[in-house]
Scaffold this active site. Structure first.
Site, PDB file in Angstrom:
ATOM      1  N   HIS A  60      -8.878  10.175  -0.775  1.00 54.39           N
ATOM      2  CA  HIS A  60      -8.898   9.597  -2.126  1.00 54.39           C
ATOM      3  C   HIS A  60      -7.682   8.710  -2.390  1.00 54.39           C
ATOM      4  O   HIS A  60      -6.636   9.185  -2.808  1.00 54.39           O
ATOM      5  CB  HIS A  60      -8.949  10.752  -3.136  1.00 54.39           C
ATOM      6  CG  HIS A  60      -9.283  10.345  -4.520  1.00 54.39           C
ATOM      7  ND1 HIS A  60      -9.973  11.170  -5.379  1.00 54.39           N
ATOM      8  CD2 HIS A  60      -9.019   9.225  -5.231  1.00 54.39           C
ATOM      9  CE1 HIS A  60     -10.123  10.567  -6.546  1.00 54.39           C
ATOM     10  NE2 HIS A  60      -9.544   9.380  -6.477  1.00 54.39           N
ATOM     11  N   ARG A  64      -6.511  -1.043  -4.544  1.00 57.08           N
ATOM     12  CA  ARG A  64      -6.533  -2.139  -5.538  1.00 57.08           C
ATOM     13  C   ARG A  64      -6.907  -3.510  -5.017  1.00 57.08           C
ATOM     14  O   ARG A  64      -6.780  -4.486  -5.742  1.00 57.08           O
ATOM     15  CB  ARG A  64      -5.163  -2.251  -6.232  1.00 57.08           C
ATOM     16  CG  ARG A  64      -4.546  -0.961  -6.740  1.00 57.08           C
ATOM     17  CD  ARG A  64      -5.406  -0.308  -7.760  1.00 57.08           C
ATOM     18  NE  ARG A  64      -4.704   0.740  -8.520  1.00 57.08           N
ATOM     19  CZ  ARG A  64      -5.323   1.629  -9.269  1.00 57.08           C
ATOM     20  NH1 ARG A  64      -6.645   1.634  -9.362  1.00 57.08           N
ATOM     21  NH2 ARG A  64      -4.653   2.527  -9.951  1.00 57.08           N
ATOM     22  N   ASN A  94     -13.047   1.152  -7.447  1.00 55.03           N
ATOM     23  CA  ASN A  94     -12.786   0.522  -8.759  1.00 55.03           C
ATOM     24  C   ASN A  94     -11.784  -0.622  -8.644  1.00 55.03           C
ATOM     25  O   ASN A  94     -10.750  -0.642  -9.297  1.00 55.03           O
ATOM     26  CB  ASN A  94     -12.332   1.567  -9.794  1.00 55.03           C
ATOM     27  CG  ASN A  94     -11.108   2.344  -9.375  1.00 55.03           C
ATOM     28  OD1 ASN A  94     -10.773   2.414  -8.192  1.00 55.03           O
ATOM     29  ND2 ASN A  94     -10.424   2.935 -10.327  1.00 55.03           N
ATOM     30  N   HIS A 175     -16.134  11.829  -9.751  1.00 55.99           N
ATOM     31  CA  HIS A 175     -15.107  12.011 -10.778  1.00 55.99           C
ATOM     32  C   HIS A 175     -15.786  12.812 -11.878  1.00 55.99           C
ATOM     33  O   HIS A 175     -16.568  12.276 -12.659  1.00 55.99           O
ATOM     34  CB  HIS A 175     -14.614  10.653 -11.292  1.00 55.99           C
ATOM     35  CG  HIS A 175     -13.546  10.782 -12.329  1.00 55.99           C
ATOM     36  ND1 HIS A 175     -12.265  10.308 -12.148  1.00 55.99           N
ATOM     37  CD2 HIS A 175     -13.557  11.364 -13.554  1.00 55.99           C
ATOM     38  CE1 HIS A 175     -11.544  10.584 -13.231  1.00 55.99           C
ATOM     39  NE2 HIS A 175     -12.311  11.217 -14.091  1.00 55.99           N
ATOM     40  N   ASP A 292      -5.289  11.156  -4.460  1.00 59.42           N
ATOM     41  CA  ASP A 292      -5.635  10.296  -5.605  1.00 59.42           C
ATOM     42  C   ASP A 292      -4.486   9.311  -5.882  1.00 59.42           C
ATOM     43  O   ASP A 292      -4.046   9.154  -7.020  1.00 59.42           O
ATOM     44  CB  ASP A 292      -5.990  11.096  -6.859  1.00 59.42           C
ATOM     45  CG  ASP A 292      -6.644  10.198  -7.919  1.00 59.42           C
ATOM     46  OD1 ASP A 292      -6.905   9.001  -7.639  1.00 59.42           O
ATOM     47  OD2 ASP A 292      -6.875  10.698  -9.038  1.00 59.42           O
TER      48      ASP A 292
HETATM   49  O1  DOR Z   1      -5.735   8.631 -13.081  1.00 63.64           O
HETATM   50  C1  DOR Z   1      -6.626   7.978 -12.579  1.00 63.64           C
HETATM   51  N1  DOR Z   1      -6.401   6.753 -12.076  1.00 63.64           N
HETATM   52  N2  DOR Z   1      -7.859   8.483 -12.542  1.00 63.64           N
HETATM   53  C2  DOR Z   1      -8.919   7.741 -12.176  1.00 63.64           C
HETATM   54  O2  DOR Z   1     -10.008   8.215 -12.255  1.00 63.64           O
HETATM   55  C3  DOR Z   1      -8.744   6.347 -11.753  1.00 63.64           C
HETATM   56  C4  DOR Z   1      -7.393   6.097 -11.300  1.00 63.64           C
HETATM   57  C5  DOR Z   1      -7.071   4.633 -11.190  1.00 63.64           C
HETATM   58  O3  DOR Z   1      -7.836   3.925 -10.540  1.00 63.64           O
HETATM   59  O4  DOR Z   1      -6.065   4.199 -11.727  1.00 63.64           O
HETATM   60 ZN    ZN Z   2      -9.018   8.324  -8.109  1.00 61.97          ZN
END
Ligand code: DOR
Ligand code: ZN
Length: 433
Positions: A60, A64, A94, A175, A292
């Site tokens: 995860h 960017r 994303n 998510h 993450d």
């Molecule tokens: O804290 C987060 N940041 N949670 C997410 O679901 C997306 C992520 C992000 O892309 O910044």
């Molecule tokens: Zn994430």
């Protein structure tokens, strides 16, 4: 465990099948070709008592690229990964454009292949109307956002059945924050601190999302960044997997002064919840850790709490934080190391995360007494902010990706373009050893 002369031989304390043993490992053409007490090689690296571990697998990360490269890109993100011992990453959809079409996936893979220092997979984002078969053919995994977060990808509950109950050739991660519950709690002013952020996206949202998913009788799902111990009870006696982040294992809302540095979705929770998650992790009930890694520009994180974006830097510190604790708090080595290597690999069917003959030579050499202080300004991604400023981390001194050195003396030396695209090659969803 055949012998024969290898290109490179590493002798040290090898982590083999859940335990350390003094042995040698031979590498030829980027693969582990032999493991034995003593081996012959063209180049022999005798690291004595230093640990020799499989490279870490992080399911995860948000790198960017394309579109948001002021926050991170494949080069900076994979450099940070390499320095933190992560040799395989799975990158989230994303971005701008989001990775929701086969074309976007192909374009992202091409960019990553030019820039990455470590191996990478990519997620396809599932949105209403997604052509899942076409998307699956180009990605390593799928991601569903059941609640709003950075990037605005969203699949509401009504769309779940059509996605989760299908047989899919790649893993699907969620998510899990229920959008309906988030809508009820979000206010116009936004949260002002870590405690109100926790309350504005309560654990009930996670529980509700997971209940909705389970009601679709899903084939196999992976719950991203679990933040609530009761979610585990819902998953008990199913084959579904989940991951937990170092942020949810180590941080809590009482650490007020961290402010936006610890703002993420799902939020970090109270100390009592954090303590329980740590206990469950040590017991082996949370067998997969993922970072993450979700960096933002320092100016963005410097905005008032309510408007600052959610997301915590983490791919470089995930392994070092936990390996330091393993070494200094006398934790169960297999539990900690497997949670960063073989367990995530197995859950996503990736042929990674183990030192065994035939495997890719993704290897870390770690001097166990070499912990050092984590400083944001010394991190290798674009965001120098970390909630773990001042904590101790045990970093690898050498990192190999398929036999190629990408970190030496703790510093990145790898060439962009070393990393390769990875996809599942085995069954999905196994829970670990
Ligand atoms: O804290 C987060 N940041 N949670 C997410 O679901 C997306 C992520 C992000 O892309 O910044
Ligand atoms: Zn994430």
């Amino acid at each position: 465990m055949g012998a024969g002369r290898a290109e490179i031989v590493i002798a040290g304390r090898l982590f083999l099948d859940g335990a350390f043993s003094q042995a040698s490992l031979g590498i030829t053409d980027g693969k582990i070709v032999s493991i034995a007490k003593v081996l012959q090689g063209d180049r022999v690296l005798d690291v004595g008592d230093a640990w020799v571990l499989p490279g870490l697998v992080d399911l995860h990360v948000h790198f960017r690229e394309p579109g948001l490269t002021h926050k991170e890109d494949f080069r900076s993100g994979t450099t940070a990964a390499a320095v933190g011992g992560v040799t395989t990453v799975l990158e989230m959809p994303n971005t701008l454009p989001p990775t929701t079409t086969p074309e976007a996936a192909i374009a992202k893979r091409e960019r990553a292949a030019r820039s990455a220092l470590v191996d990478f997979g990519i997620y396809g984002g599932v949105v209403p109307g997604s052509d899942l078969a076409a998307l699956c053919a180009q990605v390593s995994a799928l991601k569903v956002y059941a609640g709003r977060s950075t990037g605005g990808l969203l699949l509401r509950t009504e769309g779940f059945a059509g996605v989760f109950s299908q047989p899919l050739p790649v893993p699907i991660a969620v998510h899990a924050e229920d959008e309906g519950i988030l809508e009820e709690h979000l206010t116009d002013d936004g949260p002002s601190d870590l405690v109100s952020h926790d309350h504005s996206r309560p654990a009930e949202a996670e529980l509700a999302a997971v209940r909705h998913i389970l009601a679709t009788r899903p084939r196999q799902v992976h719950i991203a960044h679990l933040s609530e111990p009761r979610t585990l009870e819902l998953l008990a006696s199913t084959s579904h997997t989940c991951e937990v982040t170092p942020s949810h294992l180590l941080l809590h809302t009482g650490m007020e002064s961290l402010g936006t540095a610890a703002k993420m979705n799902p939020p970090i929770r109270s100390k009592a919840v954090r303590d329980r998650l740590w206990e469950l992790y040590l017991q082996g009930a949370l067998p997969i850790v993922a970072s993450d890694h979700a960096p933002h520009a320092v100016q963005e994180k410097g905005m008032p709490f309510a408007t600052a974006p959610s997301g915590i830097n983490g791919v470089e510190t995930m392994g070092p934080l936990l390996l330091h604790r393993l070494r200094h708090d006398g934790l169960d080595a297999a539990r900690i190391i497997d949670s960063l290597t073989s367990n995530p690999a197995k859950a996503f069917g990736l042929a990674k995360g183990r030192l065994q003959v035939g495997a890719d030579a993704d290897i870390l050499i770690i001097e166990p007494s070499a912990s050092r202080t984590i400083k944001g300004s010394g991190l290798h991604g674009k965001c120098p902010q970390t909630p773990f400023e001042g904590a101790q981390g045990l970093f690898p001194s050498v990192v190999l990706v398929r036999g190629t050195t990408v970190v030496e003396g703790g510093e990145p030396v790898g060439a962009p373009g070393t990393g390769r695209f990875v996809r599942p090659s085995g069954p999905l969803g196994a829970r670990g050893r």
